[in-house]
Write a protein that holds these residues in place. Structure first.
Motif, mmCIF file in Angstrom:
data_model
loop_
_atom_site.group_PDB
_atom_site.id
_atom_site.type_symbol
_atom_site.label_atom_id
_atom_site.label_comp_id
_atom_site.label_asym_id
_atom_site.label_seq_id
_atom_site.Cartn_x
_atom_site.Cartn_y
_atom_site.Cartn_z
ATOM 1 N N ASN A 162 -8.391 2.009 -1.614
ATOM 2 C CA ASN A 162 -7.479 2.138 -2.736
ATOM 3 C C ASN A 162 -7.351 3.605 -3.107
ATOM 4 O O ASN A 162 -8.361 4.287 -3.304
ATOM 5 C CB ASN A 162 -7.974 1.350 -3.950
ATOM 6 C CG ASN A 162 -7.990 -0.131 -3.682
ATOM 7 O OD1 ASN A 162 -7.003 -0.692 -3.239
ATOM 8 N ND2 ASN A 162 -9.119 -0.768 -3.926
ATOM 9 N N SER B 28 0.838 -1.195 0.000
ATOM 10 C CA SER B 28 0.000 0.000 0.000
ATOM 11 C C SER B 28 0.874 1.245 0.000
ATOM 12 O O SER B 28 1.980 1.242 0.523
ATOM 13 C CB SER B 28 -0.883 0.032 1.243
ATOM 14 O OG SER B 28 -1.719 -1.079 1.282
ATOM 15 N N THR C 134 -11.616 -2.457 1.814
ATOM 16 C CA THR C 134 -10.308 -2.086 1.283
ATOM 17 C C THR C 134 -10.343 -0.608 0.923
ATOM 18 O O THR C 134 -11.389 -0.070 0.558
ATOM 19 C CB THR C 134 -9.915 -2.891 0.031
ATOM 20 O OG1 THR C 134 -10.918 -2.730 -0.961
ATOM 21 C CG2 THR C 134 -9.744 -4.363 0.332
ATOM 22 N N TYR D 69 -10.121 8.564 -2.673
ATOM 23 C CA TYR D 69 -9.902 7.140 -2.516
ATOM 24 C C TYR D 69 -11.157 6.391 -2.923
ATOM 25 O O TYR D 69 -12.257 6.897 -2.808
ATOM 26 C CB TYR D 69 -9.629 6.786 -1.044
ATOM 27 C CG TYR D 69 -8.488 7.531 -0.432
ATOM 28 C CD1 TYR D 69 -7.219 6.997 -0.446
ATOM 29 C CD2 TYR D 69 -8.683 8.763 0.165
ATOM 30 C CE1 TYR D 69 -6.158 7.671 0.119
ATOM 31 C CE2 TYR D 69 -7.634 9.448 0.737
ATOM 32 C CZ TYR D 69 -6.368 8.897 0.717
ATOM 33 O OH TYR D 69 -5.335 9.577 1.273
#
Length: 156
Positions: A94, A18, A92, A103
């Protein structure tokens, strides 16, 4: 030759991880939150069901808990005339654009053991995140035009 192989493996491992911004976001999101209110981009009264679970009125004042080290969490609906109780999920984060701070947030409902019955997730935009506040937005289509649902959280 061994050094070259070591360097390639190290670069591969770093690139698969990440980003620093996502890791920081996971630290901020960790803990308990309250969904304080839900707003819609267009005035009017809408029959909105969130996460294929309950009407928006049932989600308001719900409590949420995020455990980022294993990407799991739980929310509790406790409104009057609502199907109350705890719901589990995996999530999650991202990064879409570090410069804008946008995001993608994927939330997938699961059972207590982390298994999804439908394998269906919900893609949301994590549009604001601070130590005290968070906002998710989901864009849906109503009569062929975009319609944005904003979910505003406060840290407990």
């Amino acid at each position: 030759m061994k050094n070259l192989l070591f360097i390639l493996c190290t670069v591969c491992l770093i690139s698969c991880g990440s980003s620093k911004t996502v890791r920081t976001s996971k630290k901020v999101i960790k803990g308990d939150w309250k969904l304080t209110n839900i707003t819609c981009s267009k005035p009017g009264t809408y029959n909105v069901t969130l996460l294929n679970d309950a009407p928006k009125e049932c989600f308001e004042n719900s409590t949420w808990s995020f455990i980022p080290n294993n990407n799991t969490g739980m929310y509790a609906i406790n409104g009057i005339a609502c199907d109350t109780g705890n719901r589990n999920f995996v999530f999650t984060i991202n990064e879409v654009d570090e410069a804008t701070g946008l995001y993608n947030f994927l939330l997938k409902p699961t059972n207590e053991k982390g298994k999804s019955e439908t394998n269906q997730g919900f893609k949301l935009n994590l549009t604001a995140l601070s130590e005290t506040d968070m906002q998710w937005q989901q864009t849906v289509s109503v009569d062929g035009t975009p319609f944005v649902i904003s979910m505003n959280f406060s840290k407990l």
